[in-house]
Design a protein around this motif. Structure first.
Motif, PDB file in Angstrom:
ATOM      1  N   ASP A  40      44.240  46.653  33.967  1.00 56.53           N
ATOM      2  CA  ASP A  40      45.346  47.567  34.260  1.00 56.53           C
ATOM      3  C   ASP A  40      45.112  48.420  35.497  1.00 56.53           C
ATOM      4  O   ASP A  40      46.065  48.987  36.046  1.00 56.53           O
ATOM      5  CB  ASP A  40      45.609  48.462  33.048  1.00 56.53           C
ATOM      6  CG  ASP A  40      46.240  47.695  31.893  1.00 56.53           C
ATOM      7  OD1 ASP A  40      46.953  46.702  32.169  1.00 56.53           O
ATOM      8  OD2 ASP A  40      46.022  48.064  30.724  1.00 56.53           O
ATOM      9  N   GLU A  41      43.843  48.558  35.935  1.00 58.16           N
ATOM     10  CA  GLU A  41      43.547  49.390  37.104  1.00 58.16           C
ATOM     11  C   GLU A  41      43.498  48.558  38.390  1.00 58.16           C
ATOM     12  O   GLU A  41      42.981  49.039  39.409  1.00 58.16           O
ATOM     13  CB  GLU A  41      42.191  50.093  36.900  1.00 58.16           C
ATOM     14  CG  GLU A  41      42.087  50.920  35.626  1.00 58.16           C
ATOM     15  CD  GLU A  41      43.181  51.962  35.522  1.00 58.16           C
ATOM     16  OE1 GLU A  41      43.458  52.621  36.538  1.00 58.16           O
ATOM     17  OE2 GLU A  41      43.776  52.088  34.432  1.00 58.16           O
ATOM     18  N   TYR A  42      44.012  47.361  38.349  1.00 57.68           N
ATOM     19  CA  TYR A  42      43.933  46.509  39.541  1.00 57.68           C
ATOM     20  C   TYR A  42      44.614  47.194  40.729  1.00 57.68           C
ATOM     21  O   TYR A  42      45.750  47.677  40.612  1.00 57.68           O
ATOM     22  CB  TYR A  42      44.589  45.155  39.263  1.00 57.68           C
ATOM     23  CG  TYR A  42      44.447  44.164  40.394  1.00 57.68           C
ATOM     24  CD1 TYR A  42      43.198  43.909  40.959  1.00 57.68           C
ATOM     25  CD2 TYR A  42      45.542  43.478  40.888  1.00 57.68           C
ATOM     26  CE1 TYR A  42      43.054  43.003  41.992  1.00 57.68           C
ATOM     27  CE2 TYR A  42      45.406  42.556  41.920  1.00 57.68           C
ATOM     28  CZ  TYR A  42      44.161  42.326  42.474  1.00 57.68           C
ATOM     29  OH  TYR A  42      44.016  41.427  43.512  1.00 57.68           O
ATOM     30  N   TRP A  43      43.947  47.196  41.860  1.00 61.97           N
ATOM     31  CA  TRP A  43      44.400  47.968  43.023  1.00 61.97           C
ATOM     32  C   TRP A  43      45.754  47.489  43.556  1.00 61.97           C
ATOM     33  O   TRP A  43      46.504  48.278  44.160  1.00 61.97           O
ATOM     34  CB  TRP A  43      43.347  47.904  44.138  1.00 61.97           C
ATOM     35  CG  TRP A  43      43.084  46.517  44.657  1.00 61.97           C
ATOM     36  CD1 TRP A  43      42.166  45.625  44.193  1.00 61.97           C
ATOM     37  CD2 TRP A  43      43.774  45.854  45.719  1.00 61.97           C
ATOM     38  NE1 TRP A  43      42.216  44.446  44.886  1.00 61.97           N
ATOM     39  CE2 TRP A  43      43.197  44.560  45.839  1.00 61.97           C
ATOM     40  CE3 TRP A  43      44.800  46.215  46.586  1.00 61.97           C
ATOM     41  CZ2 TRP A  43      43.636  43.644  46.795  1.00 61.97           C
ATOM     42  CZ3 TRP A  43      45.243  45.297  47.541  1.00 61.97           C
ATOM     43  CH2 TRP A  43      44.655  44.035  47.633  1.00 61.97           C
ATOM     44  N   ALA A  44      46.100  46.224  43.361  1.00 64.02           N
ATOM     45  CA  ALA A  44      47.378  45.692  43.852  1.00 64.02           C
ATOM     46  C   ALA A  44      48.445  45.677  42.763  1.00 64.02           C
ATOM     47  O   ALA A  44      49.481  45.030  42.923  1.00 64.02           O
ATOM     48  CB  ALA A  44      47.163  44.284  44.409  1.00 64.02           C
ATOM     49  N   GLY A  45      48.208  46.378  41.679  1.00 64.41           N
ATOM     50  CA  GLY A  45      49.163  46.403  40.574  1.00 64.41           C
ATOM     51  C   GLY A  45      48.759  45.447  39.483  1.00 64.41           C
ATOM     52  O   GLY A  45      48.277  44.342  39.766  1.00 64.41           O
ATOM     53  N   PRO A  46      48.933  45.823  38.231  1.00 61.60           N
ATOM     54  CA  PRO A  46      48.466  44.987  37.126  1.00 61.60           C
ATOM     55  C   PRO A  46      49.222  43.665  37.035  1.00 61.60           C
ATOM     56  O   PRO A  46      50.364  43.540  37.473  1.00 61.60           O
ATOM     57  CB  PRO A  46      48.727  45.859  35.892  1.00 61.60           C
ATOM     58  CG  PRO A  46      49.788  46.824  36.311  1.00 61.60           C
ATOM     59  CD  PRO A  46      49.566  47.073  37.764  1.00 61.60           C
ATOM     60  N   ALA A  47      48.534  42.679  36.449  1.00 67.11           N
ATOM     61  CA  ALA A  47      49.142  41.370  36.223  1.00 67.11           C
ATOM     62  C   ALA A  47      50.283  41.479  35.218  1.00 67.11           C
ATOM     63  O   ALA A  47      50.406  42.481  34.492  1.00 67.11           O
ATOM     64  CB  ALA A  47      48.081  40.391  35.711  1.00 67.11           C
ATOM     65  N   ASN A  48      51.104  40.445  35.168  1.00 65.96           N
ATOM     66  CA  ASN A  48      52.248  40.464  34.238  1.00 65.96           C
ATOM     67  C   ASN A  48      51.834  40.162  32.803  1.00 65.96           C
ATOM     68  O   ASN A  48      52.345  40.762  31.866  1.00 65.96           O
ATOM     69  CB  ASN A  48      53.287  39.433  34.697  1.00 65.96           C
ATOM     70  CG  ASN A  48      53.973  39.844  35.983  1.00 65.96           C
ATOM     71  OD1 ASN A  48      54.364  41.004  36.141  1.00 65.96           O
ATOM     72  ND2 ASN A  48      54.118  38.919  36.907  1.00 65.96           N
TER      73      ASN A  48
END
Length: 525
Positions: free
Chosen positions: A231-239
């Protein structure tokens, strides 16, 4: 939305699939033996799902794997499922998008004195909650330059990664070897440069930590990988909440897995096998965009007596029946190639396809003293069509007077330099990668390299030009030499076909559709 299947369910279903593999294998064998009519189609295939992708659920995808040799190490095994896993867990500094290197963990590069200076993205978090710093990139570079990297790399010719150093928390300096290359972002977009956490010496389920869109949850080599959304992925979380990657080497099993709704997507499916799924309700056969067609090649080994001779190499380029290979291997999903790799890439030279001339080819073979000589073509079951194309090429060469045979090796043997050097030619696939990667990679494998002084000088100019116009001119000159007398026979460019549930989408094809990025996959609601 697919049915909710647990990890345990997937293991059980995979055993059932192993039974189904036999069915798939028989189907493929039937095509090979000609007992099933080859299906061709001019009907346009979709490239993805239609509609907006929602969030949540579990996505399950099947890729070709390599069994027990599969590895979590980004410098490890090269099978398709290894690629899919590594680019889901880790991030590179740059990645290609629309033929241009796009910043990922790096935000830019400059030259200062004898150093390449890399600026890193601020606020990037690893899966364990720690923050990306220059120490992680320096550590990754040291692994890349050391014994952990078992494959040759052209990047080590340009940069002294072993002497990279941190210059503050988000800046890395890398000494340049010799002259500066003119497009360093493209070089740093190498798939092998996935950034790992500093101090990582082993890659297990608990120690494999990246900055990618998914964190590792479970890993069973040769079976499956389970990844959780970060959820903290820098480019926005996965779907999707969870991503499951199944390792299924047998193409028929991958297709059957989609048809029976065990998985939502099967990558890189043989053309004949894919067409068997066209009438299945709720399933799509998808194709890659034209600019991402992969190239199928035979690299003539110039360290062998026959391969050294320009007349011999030209004879093979004139004697090969490219259209027959395209028709037989690609079943209409491709086109003859022009002996140049990198189609679709920036600065690619759209040279004409050599016209077949068997009389001239035989004359050149006689001039080279090659008639009746043994000529062994190396191949392995790495991608769809490689082995069959080698067999057909050998047959064509026997018609020209060569004693041509095929040496089919295992994946483990495929990249062994000593045995690679012992064969006269190698069947090889290469994606629509950028030109520095295509030519740099081939030149770093001596049995595959084009050993030509004028080409080497032209390639050097292309790599070191600093302006866009200068690079275009230099790349065109280098490619023209390769087209005139090179050692790569690029006989065809092929679509990459995949099978997918019709509500499954979000596949991102960066350079090769065989190894898509999965950070935005999901389901159309």
């Amino acid at each position: 939305m697919p049915p909710n299947i647990t990890v345990t369910d997937l293991r059980m279903t995979r055993r059932q699939l192993l039974t189904a593999i036999g069915i798939g294998s028989l189907a493929v064998a039937a095509v090979a033996c000609g007992s099933e009519s080859s299906t061709t189609t001019d009907e346009a295939l979709p490239t993805g799902a239609s509609g907006d992708i929602g969030t949540g659920g579990r996505a399950r995808l099947a890729f070709a794997g390599s069994g027990a040799t599969e590895s979590l190490d980004p410098l490890g095994a090269p099978s398709a499922v290894d690629y899919a896993r590594r680019i889901s867990i880790f991030d590179p500094l740059f990645a290609f998008h629309d033929a241009t290197p796009e910043p990922r963990l790096a935000t830019g590069v400059t030259y200062e004195g004898d150093d390449l200076v890399i600026a890193l993205r601020e606020g990037v978090t690893f899966h364990d909650g720690s923050t990306l710093t220059s120490a992680d990139v320096v550590f990754t570079f040291s692994r890349f330059a050391g014994p952990a990297n078992v494959y040759p790399s052209d990047l080590l010719m340009y940069f002294d990664f072993a002497k990279a150093r941190a210059d503050g928390p988000l800046t890395v300096r890398v000494p340049v070897r010799g002259r500066r290359i003119g497009w360093p972002e493209a070089a740093l977009a190498s798939d092998s440069l996935q950034i790992v956490k500093a101090g990582t010496t082993t890659f297990t389920t608990t120690s494999t930590i990246g900055t990618g869109p998914y964190a590792l949850s479970k890993f069973a080599p040769g079976e499956q990988t389970v990844l959780k959304r970060f959820d903290e992925y820098w480019a926005g979380p996965a779907n999707v909440d969870e991503l499951v990657l199944l390792s299924l080497p047998e193409p028929g099993a991958r297709v059957n897995a989609v048809k029976t709704k065990v998985v939502d997507y099967a990558a890189d499916v043989p053309f004949a096998t894919a067409m068997q799924a066209t009438s299945t309700s709720g399933i799509q056969v998808r194709t890659s965009p034209d600019n991402l067609r992969g190239s199928y090649c035979f690299a003539i080994n110039m360290s062998r007596d026959l391969g050294k001779q320009e007349a011999f190499r030209k004879a093979l380029r004139l004697g090969i029946d490219r259209q027959a290979l395209v028709d037989t291997i690609m079943l209409g999903h491709g086109e003859p190639g022009n002996d140049l790799v990198g189609a679709g890439a920036k600065y690619y030279l759209d040279a004409s396809v050599p016209k077949r001339d068997t009389d001239r080819a035989r004359t050149l073979l006689e001039e080279a003293g090659a008639i009746g000589k043994q000529f062994r073509i190396r191949c392995f079951n790495y991608e769809v069509g490689l082995v069959d194309s080698a067999k057909l090429f050998a047959s064509q060469l026997r018609d020209l007077g060569l004693d041509a045979t095929v040496n089919e090796v295992t994946m483990t043997e495929a990249f062994d330099m000593k045995s690679l050097a012992a064969d006269d030619a190698s069947a090889f696939p290469i994606g629509a990668f950028n030109l520095p990667t295509c030519y740099g990679l081939s030149q770093s494998f001596p049995p595959l390299a084009f050993h030509d002084k004028e080409f080497g000088q032209a390639l050097d100019r292309a790599l070191h030009e600093t302006t866009d116009g200068g690079r275009r001119t230099a790349w065109e000159a280098a490619q023209q030499i390769a087209a005139d007398r090179g050692n790569w026979i690029v006989w065809g460019r092929a679509d990459t076909l995949a099978i997918a549930a019709d509500n499954f989408g979000g596949i991102v094809e960066r350079e090769s559709p065989k190894y898509p990025w999965l950070g935005k996959v999901g389901f159309v609601h």
